[in-house]
Design a protein around this motif. Structure first.
Motif, mmCIF file in Angstrom:
data_model
loop_
_atom_site.group_PDB
_atom_site.id
_atom_site.type_symbol
_atom_site.label_atom_id
_atom_site.label_comp_id
_atom_site.label_asym_id
_atom_site.label_seq_id
_atom_site.Cartn_x
_atom_site.Cartn_y
_atom_site.Cartn_z
ATOM 1 N N UNK A 57 0.839 -1.196 0.000
ATOM 2 C CA UNK A 57 0.000 0.000 0.000
ATOM 3 C C UNK A 57 0.873 1.245 0.000
ATOM 4 N N UNK A 58 1.526 1.473 -1.141
ATOM 5 C CA UNK A 58 2.421 2.622 -1.297
ATOM 6 C C UNK A 58 2.138 3.252 -2.652
ATOM 7 N N UNK A 59 2.632 4.469 -2.860
ATOM 8 C CA UNK A 59 2.475 5.121 -4.155
ATOM 9 C C UNK A 59 3.712 4.851 -4.997
ATOM 10 N N UNK A 69 5.010 5.741 -7.791
ATOM 11 C CA UNK A 69 5.808 6.737 -8.508
ATOM 12 C C UNK A 69 6.446 7.757 -7.560
ATOM 13 N N UNK A 70 6.146 7.637 -6.277
ATOM 14 C CA UNK A 70 6.814 8.516 -5.315
ATOM 15 C C UNK A 70 8.004 7.772 -4.710
ATOM 16 N N UNK A 120 9.335 10.115 0.132
ATOM 17 C CA UNK A 120 8.097 10.880 -0.050
ATOM 18 C C UNK A 120 6.887 10.082 0.423
ATOM 19 N N UNK A 129 4.449 11.315 3.449
ATOM 20 C CA UNK A 129 2.990 11.388 3.326
ATOM 21 C C UNK A 129 2.315 10.574 4.429
ATOM 22 N N UNK A 130 2.758 9.325 4.563
ATOM 23 C CA UNK A 130 2.080 8.461 5.540
ATOM 24 C C UNK A 130 2.320 8.951 6.963
ATOM 25 N N UNK A 136 6.880 -1.111 3.144
ATOM 26 C CA UNK A 136 5.486 -1.291 3.570
ATOM 27 C C UNK A 136 5.408 -1.482 5.080
#
Ligand code: ADP
Ligand code: MG
Lengths: 407, 329
Positions: free
Chosen positions: B89-91, B93-94, B98, B102-103, B147
């Motif tokens: 559960x990560x982005x 392209x970041x 980063x 965010x998290x 993660x």
């Protein structure tokens, strides 16, 4: 705070993506450039020449004054028109004219019917046909208005001639040969005057701004591609659900409302960036003037971004997966854009169609920009558009929140 | 930190229509332990974790994290748990950094503390050198480590890991298990679900065995194996064994049965009793040549079979190394 963080995160993801940038900026600019070029926009700052044909009647049952009077008439008219820099008129046969206009080589053709001069002198009704090239609408429109002008001059001339005859005949009856001589002399006189027209044709009705194809299509395509952007933003709601990041957010102290608000804010920010950059590029590349009130343009832009982002959210709320959002979303955007005039001049559609267009976001957003670009309407002049687009945004947003919270 | 169990689940029920995904489940997780929920697919492990992490609303019963009822104060409970979802559960392209920024912000980590915390955790998961690289340039194992790191940003009291090794290669799997053990050694309480026996045996201090929504047994590995009876079986293959051996064995402490077959000797003993060393010594001193000795210790597989009448291995059909599904995000 978290709303802004989510929005900024989305903005940063989207702006890093080359495809997004291509779709957001490059595509609309390219399309507008192509269409502008095809329709002979204002490249170089003025409309390019309107090329059209004048067709003399094929045969005339009875000449009023002399042989070839039809040809003389069209020749004189062509000569007259060509004196104006913008026009390039030639004489042709009807067959040639139909072929050339059909192939898009000429913007239009004016067909003088047989018996035209006689009808003019008898002040009887007569129909001048105009062939129009459907592709170069604007130029064809100009040809049409020229034909109307020509008809006005001709009938004025006819009425004047009739008046001269009647005035003389009130004194004494004219013999046939006298009539012929007088008529011939009058025709000669008029066509000479035509050559040096006392009444010049003002070219102000075809000024740059009014026929700037770019100013028309730039906002139209901007709205269309704005929707592509915001539908993709809506799609990312499903992507987050599918990738597990949504679930992870729900295990953090983040509420569902915060999440949706964050997604909408991200979509809105991106749309605002896009529309402002497109307006800027339109100004730089296509020399579009958006009127004298920059504030009005900015207000229209941010209001349009609000409408587009809430509509994108709505699309996401009635689709269930990212893939579905892609396919249904694309279809939806294209239909809205066709209906709302983001892809073609809906002003030229039948009234029934136009009343359907008024239900679309595209129509009102485009309308606001058109009023600014073509009429310099200012903030007051576009208040209706601003109001309607804001109202639509509110409705779309409320609907999507209702739909999304039922999941 | 407060005293008492970190997790208390009492009579927890979650129904989906007719189906009871979780059916009157109770257990407690003590501070500092690794607690395993072991059970086949559909046992109700994810649903249980879902209730504890406030994603699933329970039908009845109670679930507390750090003494906080998850249904009463979901925000308070959420701030005390770290969840590591099964998916990455990560982005993608970041960058790793980063993502963690965010998290961290989503979990409410103070801005002043965040950068330091990220560096620290990247160190722990051995990715400090890749902090600025995009997640989609990482290997499957690296993604999983990030993660996990994300779940630790806000210094949770307990970390939930829901089948973190499904579908990954053996090497990555080992590095994940070792990471979890390290974290636990540093004092982190862990709730770990799996359908792999070996993982539960290797990792967990205590294990809850689940099947079809019910908690069948809870305890340490030896407590659980004691359930199936306390017997281990020693089988010796050797030449020249005779009945005197059986006579010698039978009165020994811990031996319940001994029998001599055709070239093999079977001895049933109480698990943990010390019969093997004297037996080997007696055989070698009498000049017997030993071919093999097998000790069949009761294991969780036996326990599961005993409790459900079915084998966990049949249920856990896919071998961990052979399923590529989880290797990609
Ligand atoms: N959202 C849901 N709706 C209906 N049934 C569900 C839902 N989530 C889980 N279940 C059912 O509940 C049971 C337990 O599922 P789950 O907790 O995912 O098991 P496990 O994680 O142990 O494999 C399964 O039979 C599953 O199909
Ligand atoms: Mg599960």
């Amino acid at each position: 705070m978290r709303i802004i963080r989510i929005a900024l995160k989305d903005l940063s993801i989207r702006l890093r993506d080359r495809n997004t940038l291509l779709m957001m900026l490059f595509m609309p600019i390219t399309l507008v450039a192509i269409i502008g070029f095809a329709l002979g926009g204002v490249a170089g700052g003025g409309i390019s020449t309107v090329e059209f044909l004048l067709v003399a009647p094929a045969e005339e049952e009875e000449h009023l004054f002399m042989e070839n009077e039809g040809e003389l008439l069209t020749g004189a008219a062509a000569n007259l028109m060509s004196q104006i820099e913008m026009f390039d008129a030639e004489v042709a046969t009807e067959e040639e004219a139909r072929a050339a206009v059909g192939a898009g080589e000429k913007a239009g053709a004016i067909l003088i019917p047989p018996g035209f001069l006689r009808a003019v002198f008898d002040t009887a009704t007569v129909e001048v046909t105009v062939l129009r090239d459907p592709v170069s609408r604007i130029k064809a429109g100009i040809v049409q208005s020229l034909a109307e002008r020509l008809a006005t001059y001709a009938s004025a001339g006819g009425v004047a001639g009739r008046g001269v005859f009647d005035a003389i005949e009130a004194e004494r009856e004219l013999t046939d040969s006298e009539r012929w001589k007088l008529g011939g002399w009058m025709f000669q006189w008029m066509s000479e005057r035509w050559r040096e027209p006392a009444i010049g044709i003002e070219s102000s009705d075809v000024e740059e701004d009014e026929i700037n194809v770019y100013a028309y299509f730039m906002p139209a395509f901007a709205v269309l591609f704005l929707l592509f952007t915001t539908v993709a933003s809506g799609k990312s709601i499903h992507e987050e659900r599918e990738s597990g990041t949504y679930e992870r957010l729900m295990t953090a102290p983040v509420s569902r409302t915060t999440f949706i608000a964050g997604k909408l804010a991200g979509s809105y920010l991106l749309a605002t960036v896009q529309i402002l950059v497109l307006i800027g590029l339109g100004t730089l590349l296509f020399r579009i003037g958006w009127g004298t009130n920059p504030l009005a343009v900015v207000v229209m832009a941010v209001v349009t971004a609000a409408g587009a982002s809430s509509l994108g959210l709505l699309v996401a709320s009635f689709t269930r997966t990212a893939r579905q959002t892609d396919s249904i979303g694309t279809a939806f955007v294209l239909v809205m854009s066709l209906l709302g005039g983001s892809m073609w001049p809906v002003e030229q559609a039948p009234p029934a169609f136009q009343s359907v267009a008024r239900f679309t976001f595209n129509y009102w957003a485009h309308s606001g920009f058109k009023k600014l670009a073509f009429a310099d309407a200012g903030l007051a002049g576009i208040s209706q558009e601003i109001g309607i687009v804001l109202a639509m945004s509110a409705v779309f947003f409320a609907l999507s929140v209702a739909l999304l919270s039922r999941r | 930190m407060r005293e008492g169990p970190v997790i208390e689940v009492k009579n927890l029920v979650k129904r989906y229509g007719e189906l009871a995904a979780v059916d009157a489940v109770s257990f407690e997780v003590e501070r500092g332990e690794i607690f395993g929920l072991l059970g086949p697919n559909g046992a109700g492990k994810t649903t249980t974790i879902g209730v504890l992490s406030c994603l699933v609303k329970p039908t009845s019963g109670s679930a507390k994290v750090a003494g906080i009822d998850v249904t009463r104060d979901s925000l308070g409970a959420r701030s005390r748990i770290g969840v590591v979802p099964q998916e990455i559960a990560l982005y993608p392209t970041l960058s790793a950094r980063d993502n963690m920024l965010f998290w961290g912000r989503m979990y409410g980590v103070a801005e002043a503390e965040l950068a330091g915390r990220i560096d620290e955790l990247l160190e722990v998961v051995q990715l400090a050198g890749r902090a600025r690289d995009r997640i989609d340039t990482f290997s499957g194992g690296m993604k999983r480590r990030v993660n996990i790191a994300v779940g630790l940003l806000h210094r949770p009291e307990v970390l939930f890991l829901d089948e973190p090794t499904v579908g990954i290669d053996p090497q990555t799997r080992r590095s994940i298990l070792e990471l979890v053990k390290d974290l636990n050694d540093q004092g982190l309480t862990v709730l770990y679900t799996t359908h792999y026996l070996e993982e539960a045996e290797f990792l967990c201090d205590r294990i809850g065995i689940m099947d079809e929504g019910r908690m069948l047994a809870v305890g340490t590995k030896s407590e659980l194996t004691a359930l199936v009876g306390a017997e281990s079986v020693i089988t010796v293959r050797a030449d020249g064994m005779d009945a005197s051996l059986v006579n010698w064995l039978e009165p020994l402490e811990g031996v319940s049965d001994a029998a001599l077959g055709d070239g093999d000797l079977t001895v049933s003993v109480t698990t943990g009793s010390n019969v093997l060393p004297p037996l080997v010594e007696r055989l070698t001193s009498s000049g017997t040549s030993i071919h093999s000795i097998d000790v069949d210790v009761p294991n969780l597989e036996g326990v599961f079979l005993h409790l459900t009448g079915k084998s966990l291995r049949d249920e856990a059909d896919e071998a961990p190394a052979e399923d590529p599904a989880g290797a990609k995000p």
